[in-house]
Design an enzyme around this catalytic site. Structure first.
Site, short mmCIF file in Angstrom:
data_model
loop_
_atom_site.label_atom_id
_atom_site.label_comp_id
_atom_site.label_asym_id
_atom_site.label_seq_id
_atom_site.Cartn_x
_atom_site.Cartn_y
_atom_site.Cartn_z
N SER A 182 0.80 -1.22 0.00
CA SER A 182 0.00 0.00 0.00
C SER A 182 0.83 1.27 0.00
O SER A 182 0.37 2.31 -0.48
CB SER A 182 -0.96 0.00 1.18
OG SER A 182 -0.27 -0.18 2.40
N HIS A 210 -5.11 -3.19 -3.16
CA HIS A 210 -4.67 -2.26 -4.22
C HIS A 210 -4.46 -2.94 -5.57
O HIS A 210 -4.06 -2.29 -6.52
CB HIS A 210 -3.39 -1.55 -3.79
CG HIS A 210 -3.57 -0.77 -2.54
ND1 HIS A 210 -4.13 0.49 -2.51
CD2 HIS A 210 -3.29 -1.08 -1.25
CE1 HIS A 210 -4.18 0.92 -1.26
NE2 HIS A 210 -3.69 -0.01 -0.48
N LYS A 242 -11.38 0.97 -2.71
CA LYS A 242 -10.29 1.53 -3.50
C LYS A 242 -10.70 1.57 -4.98
O LYS A 242 -11.52 2.39 -5.34
CB LYS A 242 -9.02 0.77 -3.19
CG LYS A 242 -8.48 1.33 -1.85
CD LYS A 242 -7.76 0.44 -0.95
CE LYS A 242 -7.54 1.17 0.38
NZ LYS A 242 -7.13 0.28 1.45
#
Ligand SMILES: *Cc1c(COP(=O)(O)O)cnc(C)c1O
Length: 397
Positions: A182, A210, A242
């Protein structure tokens, strides 16, 4: 002896952070429009959000959210196991399982809770939890909550992980790693970790917060991109907050894993189910993330443009193929100064400092999104070119 006053102690700790340039501060964003943010009455171009595909304000997400809010209201009114598990949750779980190639998926209200829940359900005292040193904080917290022995191997160092595993024969082991890290943006050596876990009979867990939406042929994530399936990575976790532009998270895997989580993952059992409207919006996001290959392609071309430009400027890029493109500055004050200089030029980039990153590795965490345009990237590069040059890495004490 006088008893220590807890609030007083906390205030002292906060003051210490201030002195070390490590105090965290909240910023109120008055309005957001794509990557543009209004804060303190100023319009800023943001390079710090995680809306990698530019879906957070997509009309289809908003429409799905509104439709279900109109029909079903806002709150789910209870935990999943009482009466909070709605049709929208079930549909989203099916869509996520199908996308990630898993038998089933289970929703959690946040990624933080998903990681706590998985570890608490799988691990017991005396078990081993091996983790990459740069894993997200909630994976570390999960191992602590589960009361397992936490062993951290040097970043992406599969040989070190193998040595640690070999030193604990016969101990039940979960090896957990971020898929895409991250704060660094690099991808874990998933193939080699999977081979190690298979050889050592350890269970592999990947947190793909991610990677989902960004990597892999139809955005199925870093695990799919590495050609690995449910057999090699039996525990897959990812978030909806995200690249999917929503909020919440899920764990995907075998029916047996999901059945067990429903029984034993306390952060699943004892919390209110996410609003059904949010699940409907996330379902729309999954469809768009899979179908709109152009979003991934645009993001990849912006990443390439940024990296080429930054390399030309001699900026300290990290080895990242993802939307996270940090610039390592080292000193916390240097990172703060750089962020402030960028903000003066209308760009919002966050300075990430210890303890979120190791000491001496403060950085600008730049993130790119399909919502950006080429000229925005150029504008960022222009501003970065105007920053004072960071001290060479060797001079950091
Ligand atoms: C953001 C993040 C989480 C936490 O997810 P939330 O839904 O924001 O709680 C977990 N793991 C990683 C790697 C993350 O980046």
């Amino acid at each position: 002896m006088a008893r220590i006053d807890l609030l007083h102690r906390l205030a002292i700790q906060t003051a210490e952070r201030e002195h070390a340039n490590l105090r965290r501060r909240l910023r109120v964003v008055e309005h957001a429009e794509g990557p543009w943010l209004e804060s303190n009455g100023r319009r800023l171009l943001g390079f710090c959000g995680n809306d990698y595909l530019g879906l957070a304000q997509h009309p289809q997400l908003i429409a799905a959210f509104k439709r279900v809010a109109d029909d079903e209201g806002v709150g789910s009114t209870s935990a999943h196991l009482i009466c909070g598990h709605r049709r929208e949750h079930a549909m989203l779980e099916d869509a996520l399982a199908e996308w990630t190639g898993r038998e089933r998926a289970l929703l959690f209200s946040t990624g933080y809770m998903a990681n706590l829940g998985v570890m608490q359900a799988l691990l017991a005292r005396g078990d081993l939890c091996m983790q990459d040193k740069l894993n997200h904080a909630c994976l570390l917290d999960g191992a602590r909550l589960a009361d397992a022995e936490l062993k951290r191997y040097p970043h992406a160092d599969v040989d070190a992980a193998a040595r640690q595993l070999a030193s604990r024969p016969g101990v039940a082991t979960l090896l957990a790693t971020d898929g895409v890290f991250s704060m660094d943006g690099d991808v874990a050596p998933l193939g080699r970790l999977a081979a190690l876990c298979a050889r050592e009979h350890a269970t592999l867990m990947v947190d793909d917060a991610h990677g989902l939406g960004v990597l892999g042929a139809d955005g199925a994530g870093s695990v799919a991109a590495a050609g690995l399936g449910q057999r090699e990575v039996p525990v897959l976790m990812a978030t909806l907050g995200k690249a999917l532009g929503c909020s919440g998270a899920f764990v995907a895997g075998s029916a047996a894993l999901i059945d067990g989580l429903v029984q034993f993952a306390r952060p699943y059992v004892y919390t209110t189910a996410m609003p059904p409207a949010l699940a409907a919006a996330a379902c729309a996001a999954v469809g768009l993330a899979r179908r709109d290959g152009w979003r991934r392609e645009k993001l990849q071309s912006l990443i390439a443009r940024f990296r080429a430009g930054a390399a030309q400027l001699g900026l300290p890029l990290m080895n990242s193929p993802s939307a996270i493109q940090p610039l390592l500055l080292g000193d916390a004050q240097a990172a703060l100064d750089a962020a402030q200089a960028l903000e003066q030029r209308g760009l919002l980039v966050t300075a990430i400092r210890p303890p979120t990153v190791p000491s001496g590795q403060a950085r600008l965490r730049i993130t790119l999104s399909a919502a950006h345009e080429e000229e925005y990237v150029d504008q960022l590069l222009d501003a970065l070119a105007g920053l004072p040059k960071p001290a060479p890495a060797g001079s950091l004490v």
